[in-house]
Design a protein around this motif. Structure first.
Motif, mmCIF file in Angstrom:
data_model
loop_
_atom_site.group_PDB
_atom_site.id
_atom_site.type_symbol
_atom_site.label_atom_id
_atom_site.label_comp_id
_atom_site.label_asym_id
_atom_site.label_seq_id
_atom_site.Cartn_x
_atom_site.Cartn_y
_atom_site.Cartn_z
ATOM 1 N N GLY A 1 -25.661 79.870 -22.947
ATOM 2 C CA GLY A 1 -26.041 79.964 -21.548
ATOM 3 C C GLY A 1 -25.361 78.912 -20.697
ATOM 4 O O GLY A 1 -24.775 77.961 -21.200
ATOM 5 N N THR A 2 -25.450 79.107 -19.401
ATOM 6 C CA THR A 2 -24.931 78.151 -18.423
ATOM 7 C C THR A 2 -26.099 77.707 -17.557
ATOM 8 O O THR A 2 -26.800 78.540 -16.984
ATOM 9 C CB THR A 2 -23.835 78.786 -17.558
ATOM 10 O OG1 THR A 2 -22.785 79.253 -18.408
ATOM 11 C CG2 THR A 2 -23.279 77.791 -16.566
ATOM 12 N N LEU A 3 -26.306 76.390 -17.483
ATOM 13 C CA LEU A 3 -27.389 75.840 -16.685
ATOM 14 C C LEU A 3 -26.892 75.570 -15.277
ATOM 15 O O LEU A 3 -25.925 74.845 -15.081
ATOM 16 C CB LEU A 3 -27.915 74.550 -17.318
ATOM 17 C CG LEU A 3 -29.126 73.926 -16.650
ATOM 18 C CD1 LEU A 3 -30.344 74.844 -16.775
ATOM 19 C CD2 LEU A 3 -29.432 72.577 -17.271
ATOM 20 N N GLY B 1 -17.263 75.444 -12.302
ATOM 21 C CA GLY B 1 -16.503 76.597 -12.753
ATOM 22 C C GLY B 1 -16.681 77.831 -11.895
ATOM 23 O O GLY B 1 -16.113 78.871 -12.174
ATOM 24 N N GLY B 2 -17.521 77.755 -10.872
ATOM 25 C CA GLY B 2 -17.693 78.904 -9.990
ATOM 26 C C GLY B 2 -18.958 79.697 -10.233
ATOM 27 O O GLY B 2 -19.087 80.815 -9.721
ATOM 28 N N GLU C 1 -23.067 85.144 -9.357
ATOM 29 C CA GLU C 1 -21.606 85.021 -9.376
ATOM 30 C C GLU C 1 -21.203 84.300 -10.656
ATOM 31 O O GLU C 1 -21.642 83.180 -10.914
ATOM 32 C CB GLU C 1 -21.114 84.235 -8.164
ATOM 33 C CG GLU C 1 -21.366 84.930 -6.850
ATOM 34 C CD GLU C 1 -20.886 84.119 -5.661
ATOM 35 O OE1 GLU C 1 -19.859 83.414 -5.787
ATOM 36 O OE2 GLU C 1 -21.552 84.191 -4.614
ATOM 37 N N VAL C 2 -20.370 84.965 -11.459
ATOM 38 C CA VAL C 2 -19.874 84.411 -12.713
ATOM 39 C C VAL C 2 -18.355 84.476 -12.668
ATOM 40 O O VAL C 2 -17.790 85.499 -12.259
ATOM 41 C CB VAL C 2 -20.415 85.222 -13.922
ATOM 42 C CG1 VAL C 2 -19.832 84.732 -15.220
ATOM 43 C CG2 VAL C 2 -21.934 85.173 -13.961
ATOM 44 N N PRO C 3 -17.662 83.403 -13.067
ATOM 45 C CA PRO C 3 -16.198 83.429 -13.043
ATOM 46 C C PRO C 3 -15.654 84.637 -13.827
ATOM 47 O O PRO C 3 -16.103 84.926 -14.929
ATOM 48 C CB PRO C 3 -15.803 82.117 -13.722
ATOM 49 C CG PRO C 3 -16.987 81.235 -13.579
ATOM 50 C CD PRO C 3 -18.175 82.138 -13.578
ATOM 51 N N GLY C 4 -14.738 85.344 -13.218
ATOM 52 C CA GLY C 4 -14.112 86.490 -13.866
ATOM 53 C C GLY C 4 -14.885 87.786 -13.695
ATOM 54 O O GLY C 4 -14.396 88.849 -14.036
#
Length: 126
Positions: A85-87, A101-102, A115-118
């Motif tokens: 996961g991303t916190l 990282g966006g 919004e997730v990069p890519g």
């Protein structure tokens, strides 16, 4: 011949009786060596507990898994249920959650824009 074991046992008992080992006394009156350091230590803030753990279906038919934490300042998003996961953190409650990282999440555990990069921006709902 029966006297030998008796004398041996008596000799062992006498040698043990000669030892005057007193047990160590433990007292509660000894000062705590860390008392001053603990008194001056800053207050510790516990990590928030999970308020809502949801799977969200997005408009592009993808699924995002999110854990929203109490206090509305953190959210953990994952692309797969058991994946990494991303916190994301928000500076104040009610503001968008962001990470390096966006990554960006705006909204609540019921409806959010993720919004997730890519992958761009996706409107998602629980």
């Amino acid at each position: 011949m029966k006297k030998a074991p008796f004398f041996a046992a008596a000799a062992v008992l006498l040698s043990l009786a000669a030892c005057e080992n007193k047990p160590e006394e433990v007292s509660g009156t000894a000062p705590d060596p860390q008392a001053e350091a603990l008194k001056n230590a800053p207050k510790v803030e516990l990590p928030p507990s999970i308020e809502a753990s949801v799977s969200m279906r997005c408009k592009d038919n993808s699924v995002v898994f999110a854990d929203f934490y109490q206090g509305a300042k953190m959210v953990l998003i994952k692309e797969t249920k058991d994946g990494p996961g991303t916190l994301l953190k928000a500076p104040e409650a009610g503001q968008p959650f962001v990470a390096d990282g966006g990554y960006k999440v705006t909204g609540t555990s019921k409806n959010a824009t993720i919004e997730v990069p890519g992958k761009g921006s996706r409107a998602c709902h629980a």
